[in-house]
Design an enzyme around this catalytic site. Structure first.
Site, PDB file in Angstrom:
ATOM      1  N   LYS A 120       7.509   3.154   0.174  1.00  0.00           N
ATOM      2  CA  LYS A 120       7.585   1.900   0.715  1.00  0.00           C
ATOM      3  C   LYS A 120       8.974   1.880   1.630  1.00  0.00           C
ATOM      4  CE  LYS A 120       4.300   0.757  -1.576  1.00  0.00           C
ATOM      5  NZ  LYS A 120       2.999   0.701  -0.823  1.00  0.00           N
ATOM      6  N   ARG A 133       7.383  -0.458  20.785  1.00  0.00           N
ATOM      7  CA  ARG A 133       6.233  -0.583  21.659  1.00  0.00           C
ATOM      8  C   ARG A 133       6.370  -1.935  22.023  1.00  0.00           C
ATOM      9  NH1 ARG A 133       2.386   0.392  17.857  1.00  0.00           N
ATOM     10  NH2 ARG A 133       0.898  -0.012  19.021  1.00  0.00           N
ATOM     11  N   GLN A 138       3.159  -8.809  16.419  1.00  0.00           N
ATOM     12  CA  GLN A 138       2.748  -8.156  15.185  1.00  0.00           C
ATOM     13  C   GLN A 138       3.484  -8.363  13.914  1.00  0.00           C
ATOM     14  OE1 GLN A 138      -0.389  -7.288  15.095  1.00  0.00           O
ATOM     15  NE2 GLN A 138      -1.021  -6.380  16.892  1.00  0.00           N
ATOM     16  N   HIS A 146       5.948  -8.476   2.948  1.00  0.00           N
ATOM     17  CA  HIS A 146       5.184  -7.477   2.246  1.00  0.00           C
ATOM     18  C   HIS A 146       6.211  -6.284   2.361  1.00  0.00           C
ATOM     19  CE1 HIS A 146       2.301  -5.614   0.252  1.00  0.00           C
ATOM     20  NE2 HIS A 146       1.972  -4.991   1.238  1.00  0.00           N
ATOM     21  N   TYR A 183      -7.147   4.716   9.465  1.00  0.00           N
ATOM     22  CA  TYR A 183      -7.678   3.897  10.519  1.00  0.00           C
ATOM     23  C   TYR A 183      -6.674   3.585  11.565  1.00  0.00           C
ATOM     24  CZ  TYR A 183      -8.739  -0.546  13.026  1.00  0.00           C
ATOM     25  OH  TYR A 183      -9.036  -1.559  14.116  1.00  0.00           O
TER      26      TYR A 183
END
Length: 294
Positions: A120, A133, A138, A146, A183
């Site tokens: 974590k 970036r 986002q 979280h 992914y």
């Protein structure tokens, strides 16, 4: 500093009760301040990072993203495998499992869950890549909430309930992270983006994970086995908060804007997963915003 840590530990122990001696002396676990400081630094970077990058060109990070996501995929796969085999070895009960009932299997689970706790901290890098970036859109409340809460929650879990009924959420989450970070890694390779069709199902899997974890935790309330009730009630509450936040994200992402996102996907754009993605995004494909080399 040592005196401060002693006073703080005394206070926490008076509130939480005696710690599990099996993790005494383990890296980052004896004192809470390091975990708290890492969290504060994370939040400061979330706040100040976009300001620092405002007038600077975004970094590509493509190569390091592939390596980073591959490493987290392998770590998640390792944790999932080790937890499943330890649960099988120890004959863990799905409905309720105490923290001192499976001998060597408990010890194995404790060691794996330390890596889960430490992962974590590593996952803070997800957010730092967004900042570098310039993918500030986002960095949502869901994303920060979280990441910041999980590290702190698992510090307490590791000190008081580092095995037993704590195993289920970490096991399921490790499996989801195998899918999720693989992914992410593939999405950082432009040639792979047209073939990445399962982002929606990762979010669905996360929602299933939270619901099943809440159900499994509730079972230990109905059929107690000595696992501390306070931890069970807290986990149920935390799962409810994640279900609400992830469901809100899912509805906004895949229901209200489904048509536009399908169009973006056909054009080779990778949308976000669980409120964020650390693969490549549209901003990095626009020609007039060429990122600097790493």
């Amino acid at each position: 500093m040592e005196a401060f840590n002693h006073r703080l530990n005394t206070y926490i122990d008076s509130w939480m009760g005696p710690r599990d001696p099996r993790v005494r002396g383990w890296f980052l676990l004896d004192d809470y301040p390091p975990t708290f400081v890492f969290t504060i630094l994370y939040l400061l970077i979330v706040w100040l990072g976009p300001k620092y990058m405002k007038d600077r060109q975004p970094y590509s990070c493509r190569r390091i993203l592939v390596v980073y996501n591959l490493a987290l995929t392998l770590l998640s796969l390792y944790m999932f495998y080790e937890l499943v085999t330890a649960v099988w070895q120890g004959g863990y009960n799905f409905f309720c499992q105490g923290t001192r009932s499976a001998g060597a299997a408990d010890d194995k689970i404790i060691h794996v869950l330390w890596w889960y706790y430490f992962s974590k901290l590593i996952e803070f890098m997800d957010t730092f890549f967004f900042i570098l970036r310039k993918n500030n859109h986002q960095i949502t409340f869901l994303h920060v909430y979280h990441h910041a809460t999980m590290l702190n929650i698992w510090w307490f879990v590791m000190n008081w309930v580092p095995c037993g009924h704590s195993y289920f959420g970490a096991t399921f989450n490790s499996f989801i992270h195998v899918l999720m970070y693989s992914y992410y890694g593939l999405s950082a390779v432009p040639a792979m983006r047209p073939y990445l069709w399962w982002k929606k199902y990762i979010t669905q899997g996360q929602l299933v994970q939270f619901v099943l974890t809440m159900f499994q935790t509730s079972c230990a309330v109905v059929w107690p086995c000595g696992f501390p009730m306070g931890w069970l009630y807290f986990q149920i509450s935390y799962m409810i908060s994640l279900i609400i936040l992830f469901m809100n994200f899912y509805i906004k992402t895949y229901k209200k804007h489904g048509a536009s996102r399908k169009k973006d996907y056909r054009n080779g754009v990778v949308a976000s997963v669980n409120g964020h993605t650390n693969g490549m995004t549209p901003a990095e494909t626009v020609k007039h915003r060429k990122p600097r080399a790493d």
